[in-house]
Every structure is written in structure tokens, then in C-alpha cells.
Design a protein around this motif. Sequence first.
Motif, PDB file in Angstrom:
ATOM      1  N   GLU A   1      14.487  14.612 -16.059  1.00  0.00           N
ATOM      2  CA  GLU A   1      13.450  14.634 -17.135  1.00  0.00           C
ATOM      3  C   GLU A   1      12.724  15.842 -17.286  1.00  0.00           C
ATOM      4  OE1 GLU A   1      12.157  11.762 -18.894  1.00  0.00           O
ATOM      5  OE2 GLU A   1      13.918  10.784 -18.190  1.00  0.00           O
ATOM      6  N   ALA A   2      12.611  16.559 -16.319  1.00  0.00           N
ATOM      7  CA  ALA A   2      11.808  17.950 -16.340  1.00  0.00           C
ATOM      8  C   ALA A   2      12.894  18.945 -17.145  1.00  0.00           C
ATOM      9  CB  ALA A   2      11.297  18.549 -14.997  1.00  0.00           C
ATOM     10  N   LEU A   3      14.419  18.761 -16.693  1.00  0.00           N
ATOM     11  CA  LEU A   3      15.117  19.714 -17.356  1.00  0.00           C
ATOM     12  C   LEU A   3      15.340  19.282 -18.940  1.00  0.00           C
ATOM     13  CD1 LEU A   3      17.988  20.130 -14.758  1.00  0.00           C
ATOM     14  CD2 LEU A   3      16.232  21.750 -15.239  1.00  0.00           C
ATOM     15  N   GLY A   4      15.204  18.409 -19.064  1.00  0.00           N
ATOM     16  CA  GLY A   4      15.382  17.929 -20.514  1.00  0.00           C
ATOM     17  C   GLY A   4      14.266  17.865 -21.323  1.00  0.00           C
TER      18      GLY A   4
ATOM     19  N   PRO B   1       8.791  22.367 -24.814  1.00  0.00           N
ATOM     20  CA  PRO B   1       9.077  21.378 -23.873  1.00  0.00           C
ATOM     21  C   PRO B   1       7.830  20.762 -23.329  1.00  0.00           C
ATOM     22  CG  PRO B   1       9.758  23.460 -23.081  1.00  0.00           C
ATOM     23  CD  PRO B   1       9.383  23.527 -24.402  1.00  0.00           C
ATOM     24  N   ALA B   2       7.672  19.427 -23.330  1.00  0.00           N
ATOM     25  CA  ALA B   2       6.581  18.801 -22.959  1.00  0.00           C
ATOM     26  C   ALA B   2       6.416  19.085 -21.252  1.00  0.00           C
ATOM     27  CB  ALA B   2       6.558  17.442 -23.147  1.00  0.00           C
ATOM     28  N   SER B   3       7.603  18.978 -20.620  1.00  0.00           N
ATOM     29  CA  SER B   3       7.767  19.416 -19.235  1.00  0.00           C
ATOM     30  C   SER B   3       7.022  20.563 -18.849  1.00  0.00           C
ATOM     31  CB  SER B   3       9.189  19.237 -18.595  1.00  0.00           C
ATOM     32  OG  SER B   3       9.941  20.002 -19.304  1.00  0.00           O
TER      33      SER B   3
ATOM     34  N   LYS C   1       4.265  29.034 -24.030  1.00  0.00           N
ATOM     35  CA  LYS C   1       4.117  28.841 -25.284  1.00  0.00           C
ATOM     36  C   LYS C   1       3.898  30.021 -26.473  1.00  0.00           C
ATOM     37  CE  LYS C   1       1.546  24.522 -24.381  1.00  0.00           C
ATOM     38  NZ  LYS C   1       0.407  23.722 -24.420  1.00  0.00           N
ATOM     39  N   HIS C   2       3.624  30.991 -25.841  1.00  0.00           N
ATOM     40  CA  HIS C   2       3.282  32.130 -26.930  1.00  0.00           C
ATOM     41  C   HIS C   2       4.556  32.496 -27.304  1.00  0.00           C
ATOM     42  CE1 HIS C   2       1.663  35.601 -28.744  1.00  0.00           C
ATOM     43  NE2 HIS C   2       2.327  36.357 -27.835  1.00  0.00           N
ATOM     44  N   GLN C   3       5.359  32.790 -26.315  1.00  0.00           N
ATOM     45  CA  GLN C   3       6.696  33.242 -26.106  1.00  0.00           C
ATOM     46  C   GLN C   3       7.751  32.259 -26.954  1.00  0.00           C
ATOM     47  OE1 GLN C   3       8.787  33.918 -22.633  1.00  0.00           O
ATOM     48  NE2 GLN C   3      10.942  34.069 -23.620  1.00  0.00           N
ATOM     49  N   TRP C   4       7.533  31.172 -26.854  1.00  0.00           N
ATOM     50  CA  TRP C   4       8.087  30.038 -27.611  1.00  0.00           C
ATOM     51  C   TRP C   4       7.666  30.409 -29.309  1.00  0.00           C
ATOM     52  CZ3 TRP C   4       5.998  25.935 -30.714  1.00  0.00           C
ATOM     53  CH2 TRP C   4       6.908  25.266 -31.286  1.00  0.00           C
TER      54      TRP C   4
END
Length: 120
Positions: free
Chosen positions: A43-46, A98-100, A111-114
Motif C-alpha cells: 500500500e505504501a509503495l503504491g 503519493p498519500a503514503s 512535496k516541494h521537489q514533486w
Amino acid sequence: MKYALVLTLALILTACSSSSSHQVENTDSAVPQSKWFDIGYNEALGGHGVKENTTLAEWYGEAEINRSAYLQGYAKGQQDFCLPDNITAFANSGKDFPASCNSVADSAQLKHQWQQVMDK
């Protein structure tokens, strides 16, 4: 003939033991490997958020959820997935953050990098 039988049995046992290679490598000896650990890890990997027990019970058809193993697997998945290179790849493929990775210690930097990749 006896040697052929022994060789055949050895090959079958080797094939059976390697067929479980899709499972997560659990290097932490304090965390027992289990189905629920694997589910949490995947779940985390997804990039998915933590699921409630009722959702897990419905999706996997089981009333008994090993919540502790699930959360331990999820934490291990976050540790393995929520890394700068993976976040860049996620953003390059046009996927949402990703929510994980929302609850990891360096989520603000990730988040900044994303966002930087998404803005290009």
C-alpha cells in the motif's frame, strides 16, 4: 535411478522455495513477516494512504486484521518508497503526490521537489 529421484526432488524444492520471491524482503528480525505486513508495505509503495480495518476486511475478505503488522509493513514501505528519486519519478509520470508520503518526516521537502517537477 535413485540419484535421478533425489535430483528431481531437489529441483522441485528449489523451485518451490524461489516461487515466493514476490514477497517483501523483511530485514528487520523484530518484525515477523506476514500477509498483513506485505499488504501494508505494498500500500505504501503504491502511494496509497493507510486503510481502515473495515476497508481491509472488505477488500481481503477477512474479519481478523493484524493491524500492527499492517502498520509495520506500511512504515517499512514508506521508508523504502518516500525518497527523492521515487518522488521525481512519480511526478514525471504525472501522478499526484503519493498519500503514503504525507506523514513522513521530510514530507515538506518531498512535496516541494514533486511540485518543482510538476511545474516544468
